[in-house]
Design a protein around this motif. Structure first.
Motif, mmCIF file in Angstrom:
data_model
loop_
_atom_site.group_PDB
_atom_site.id
_atom_site.type_symbol
_atom_site.label_atom_id
_atom_site.label_comp_id
_atom_site.label_asym_id
_atom_site.label_seq_id
_atom_site.Cartn_x
_atom_site.Cartn_y
_atom_site.Cartn_z
ATOM 1 N N ASP A 22 5.219 -0.623 -26.076
ATOM 2 C CA ASP A 22 4.819 -0.918 -24.700
ATOM 3 C C ASP A 22 4.946 -2.411 -24.448
ATOM 4 N N PRO A 23 5.839 -2.859 -23.549
ATOM 5 C CA PRO A 23 6.069 -4.301 -23.356
ATOM 6 C C PRO A 23 4.904 -5.035 -22.727
ATOM 7 N N LEU A 24 3.844 -4.337 -22.355
ATOM 8 C CA LEU A 24 2.679 -4.990 -21.769
ATOM 9 C C LEU A 24 1.536 -5.142 -22.761
ATOM 10 N N ALA A 31 4.758 -7.944 -32.568
ATOM 11 C CA ALA A 31 5.686 -7.237 -33.454
ATOM 12 C C ALA A 31 7.119 -7.709 -33.232
ATOM 13 N N VAL A 32 7.517 -7.915 -31.973
ATOM 14 C CA VAL A 32 8.864 -8.406 -31.678
ATOM 15 C C VAL A 32 9.123 -9.703 -32.427
ATOM 16 N N ARG A 33 8.158 -10.608 -32.382
ATOM 17 C CA ARG A 33 8.363 -11.928 -33.001
ATOM 18 C C ARG A 33 8.192 -11.866 -34.513
ATOM 19 N N ALA A 34 7.332 -10.981 -34.986
ATOM 20 C CA ALA A 34 7.186 -10.827 -36.438
ATOM 21 C C ALA A 34 8.495 -10.389 -37.073
ATOM 22 N N GLY A 50 2.256 6.664 -35.708
ATOM 23 C CA GLY A 50 3.371 6.698 -36.638
ATOM 24 C C GLY A 50 4.696 6.660 -35.908
ATOM 25 N N GLY A 51 5.712 7.326 -36.458
ATOM 26 C CA GLY A 51 7.025 7.356 -35.820
ATOM 27 C C GLY A 51 7.739 6.030 -35.985
ATOM 28 N N ALA A 52 8.392 5.587 -34.909
ATOM 29 C CA ALA A 52 9.139 4.331 -34.940
ATOM 30 C C ALA A 52 8.630 3.422 -33.828
ATOM 31 N N VAL A 53 8.584 2.126 -34.120
ATOM 32 C CA VAL A 53 8.238 1.089 -33.140
ATOM 33 C C VAL A 53 9.316 0.021 -33.219
ATOM 34 N N LEU A 54 9.913 -0.292 -32.082
ATOM 35 C CA LEU A 54 10.981 -1.293 -32.023
ATOM 36 C C LEU A 54 12.111 -0.931 -32.992
#
Length: 674
Positions: A22-24, A31-34, A50-54
């Protein structure tokens, strides 16, 4: 750096708990920057679904991680924070960044934060936050924050996320950036002092910037800053003076929060600023400019308006705009129109329009002279290239000449330009010459550079002495006299006849004081100039009738007409420890409010510096035919009181008011402990 802080700034493996698509959400931003640092370290993502994130596999919980992690970033709801901390510790985390706040009102740390920090420390780990923005290290490719930050050489520690982002944005606008950033949040565990020590040891950090609302262990922070060997800048809000209003001595009322922080900064060599813009302006100057050797400034402007404004602002800021010698004026006139004013400020009177190259020669002449310590250029420079290709080329050549003059002279040049960003202005900034869009900004920078002082030093605290159990004037006098503060001779008596016998030994005239009251003079509890036994009996009877004191103090009358009254006090401050205060004293102490404050204890040299820093200091040297007072003796008394205060942390406030400064010596006439 200890292992825990290495784990904070350069972990081998990191996990983001609460990672999200969720971009908000915070979990998305972090997580994007990590993942940008995945080439340097292992990055794990945890999402309860679970599943996938990014596009990366996400674990359902910290318990599912395939390996231990050194750093855990918790972007979880407040209700889940404590359980997430426990899970992170179980997963091997040596450092935890708690983005979330805990479940309570307000932002300041409370009992829940303290308990959380205690659990983390008991596990041998460290906690940043809770309620923080994250952590960043440019060299370690660690970006565990909500926003992109510019890389550079400033180490930033901030309790406010928004202010940190503003500082970073303003730094980026002038070509600066951050080497490291730590968001303190509630400071439940890691405090500013520890992070400053880490930045001191961090070689890529050339300057340390702080935004603090709560200093934590302020004395430890000051000690770290004083030993930094690199500039430390502080942005901090002024707090309410409610504590001063509630104080029970003049010292407590006079030593305001602002004066306390100023004293701490002076001891530590910290430069305090008022706004993010001022912080970045000063940081840019400290990182780029050589230090001016004095306060003499040459003002060069291509218009009379800017020349006059700049000169007036410089004078108001404590800088000197000296008249230049006839020889230097003659050399300047060779590159100026006949109508120009060349004595300082220098109004080029359209000379730049006639020959843009003259800027390089004029700056070179001024910086190469021994008559000025810095040059301030103000006006249109940076915009002449809009007129023609030839003018553009000439302005760029003039820029090169100006930069060469700075390098050759080792003197600072600062620029105010009314022009929008242009290539000449970018060249100046890249070459280490700050460029500002408002005339007051370079003036303020030069004034700060000219006024830089080395740290006064953070004094070591003595071992605590045996606590004082008694209060009141008699106990305060005995304590301070034993510590080296000189008092007028006196005796405590129960009644009139005992007072008469004591006065016979002391010698008339005497002073009689009603004990048991804090502000005795305000209540009419002090009778001065008693010349004989009958007057003393009458005074004692009057005091007993009006005030019913438990005892009286009879003291030899001090030569008030020969001296000057000072106030000397100390108080323990919850952030910075003992403070000492000196000022013009007596009954006018709070009215005059002419005081100086320093961290205690002080030596006699520092005490004399404080005394001579008073607005009324010229009175100490004699005025209107009065003799000078013994400043050295006063300084000895100040130092003695400060040593007593520093050895007695159980005393909130300790005061002598007045201390009578005499041509030969000093005498304490009253004392108080709280």
């Amino acid at each position: 750096m200890n292992g825990d802080l290495r784990a904070l700034f350069d972990p081998r493996a990191v996990v983001v708990v609460g990672a999200s698509d969720d971009p908000l959400k915070w979990g998305h931003w972090i997580a994007v920057r990590a993942l940008r640092g995945a080439g340097r370290r292992t990055v794990h993502l945890v999402n309860r679904r679970g599943g996938a994130v990014l596009g990366q596999p996400a674990h359902r919980s910290l318990r599912d991680l395939p390996e231990p992690v050194e750093l855990a970033v918790l972007a979880v709801p407040a209700a889940a924070l404590e359980a997430s901390v426990d899970d992170a510790l179980a997963a091997g985390a040596r450092a935890i960044v708690a983005i979330s706040g805990s479940e309570r009102d307000g932002d300041a740390g409370g009992a829940r934060d303290a308990a959380l920090a205690a659990r983390v420390r008991a596990a041998g780990a460290r906690l940043l936050g809770p309620n923080c923005l994250g952590v960043f290290d440019a060299g370690a490719e660690l970006e565990l924050v909500s926003n992109d930050l510019p890389p550079g050489s400033i180490g930033l520690v901030s309790q406010s996320g928004n202010l940190a982002l503003e500082i970073a944005g303003r730094a980026a606008a002038v070509g600066l950036g951050l080497s490291r950033f730590a968001s303190l949040g509630n400071q439940a565990d890691l405090e500013a002092a520890e992070l400053v020590r880490a930045l001191v040891a961090h070689e890529p950090t050339r300057l340390i910037a702080l935004y603090l609302e709560d200093f934590g262990d302020g004395r430890a922070l000051c000690t770290a800053a004083a030993q930094a060997g690199k500039p430390v800048l502080l942005l901090a809000p002024e707090h309410s003076e409610a504590s001063a209003r509630a104080a029970r001595s003049h010292t407590g009322a006079l030593a305001s929060d602002g004066m306390t922080v100023a004293a701490a900064c002076r001891a530590a060599g910290i430069e305090r600023v008022r706004t993010p813009l001022e912080l970045v302006d000063l940081a840019e100057a400290l990182l780029a400019l050589p230090r001016p050797r004095g306060r003499r400034v040459a003002v060069l402007a291509d218009g009379g308006g800017h020349a006059g404004l700049a000169a007036g602002l410089a004078h108001a800021a404590g800088l000197a705009v000296p008249e230049l010698s006839t020889g230097l004026v003659a050399r300047l006139r060779a590159d100026l129109p006949a109508a120009a004013a060349a004595a300082n400020p220098i109004d080029m009177a359209g000379g730049g329009e006639q020959d843009v190259s003259c800027f390089g020669r004029l700056i070179g002449t001024l910086l190469g002279s021994d008559e000025v310590d810095a040059v301030l250029l103000s006006g249109y420079f940076g915009g002449y290239g809009e007129y023609s290709e030839a003018a553009r080329a000439t302005e760029l050549a003039a820029t090169d000449a100006m930069l060469e003059a700075v390098r050759r002279s080792g003197r600072p040049l600062v620029v105010h330009s009314m022009q929008p960003p242009s290539r000449p202005l970018a060249m100046l900034r890249a070459g280490g010459v700050p460029v500002h869009d408002a005339i007051e900004r370079p003036v303020a920078v030069l004034a700060r550079l000219a006024g830089l002082q080395p740290p006064r030093g953070v004094p070591a605290l003595p071992a605590p002495a045996t606590p004082v159990r008694e209060r009141g004037y008699v106990a305060a006098r005995a304590l301070l006299a034993a510590g080296g503060v000189p008092f007028v001779p006196g005796a405590v008596v129960a009644g009139a006849e005992e007072a008469v016998r004591a006065a016979g030994s002391l010698g008339y005239p005497v002073v009689l004081k009603a004990l048991g009251r804090q502000h005795k003079s305000d209540a009419g509890g002090v009778v001065v100039g008693i010349g004989n036994a009958d007057e003393l009996r009458a005074a004692a009877a009057d005091l007993h009738a009006r005030l019913s004191p438990p005892a009286l103090s009879v003291e030899r009358m001090a030569p008030l007409a020969e001296g000057m009254e000072l106030i000397v006090g100390a108080r323990w401050e919850h952030r910075f420890g003992p403070l000492v205060l000196v000022g013009l004293g007596g009954i006018h102490a709070e009215t005059l409010h002419d005081v100086q404050v320093a961290l205690a204890p002080v030596d006699a040299g520092t005490a004399e510096e404080l005394l001579r820093g008073l607005r009324g200091a010229p009175l100490l040297s004699g005025a209107r035919g009065r003799p000078a007072v013994d400043v050295a003796a006063c300084a000895d008394a100040v130092a003695a009181l400060s040593r007593v205060a520093a050895a007695h942390p159980e005393l909130a406030e300790l005061e002598v008011n007045p201390l009578l400064a005499l041509p030969t010596g000093a005498l304490a006439l009253d004392a108080r402990v709280v």
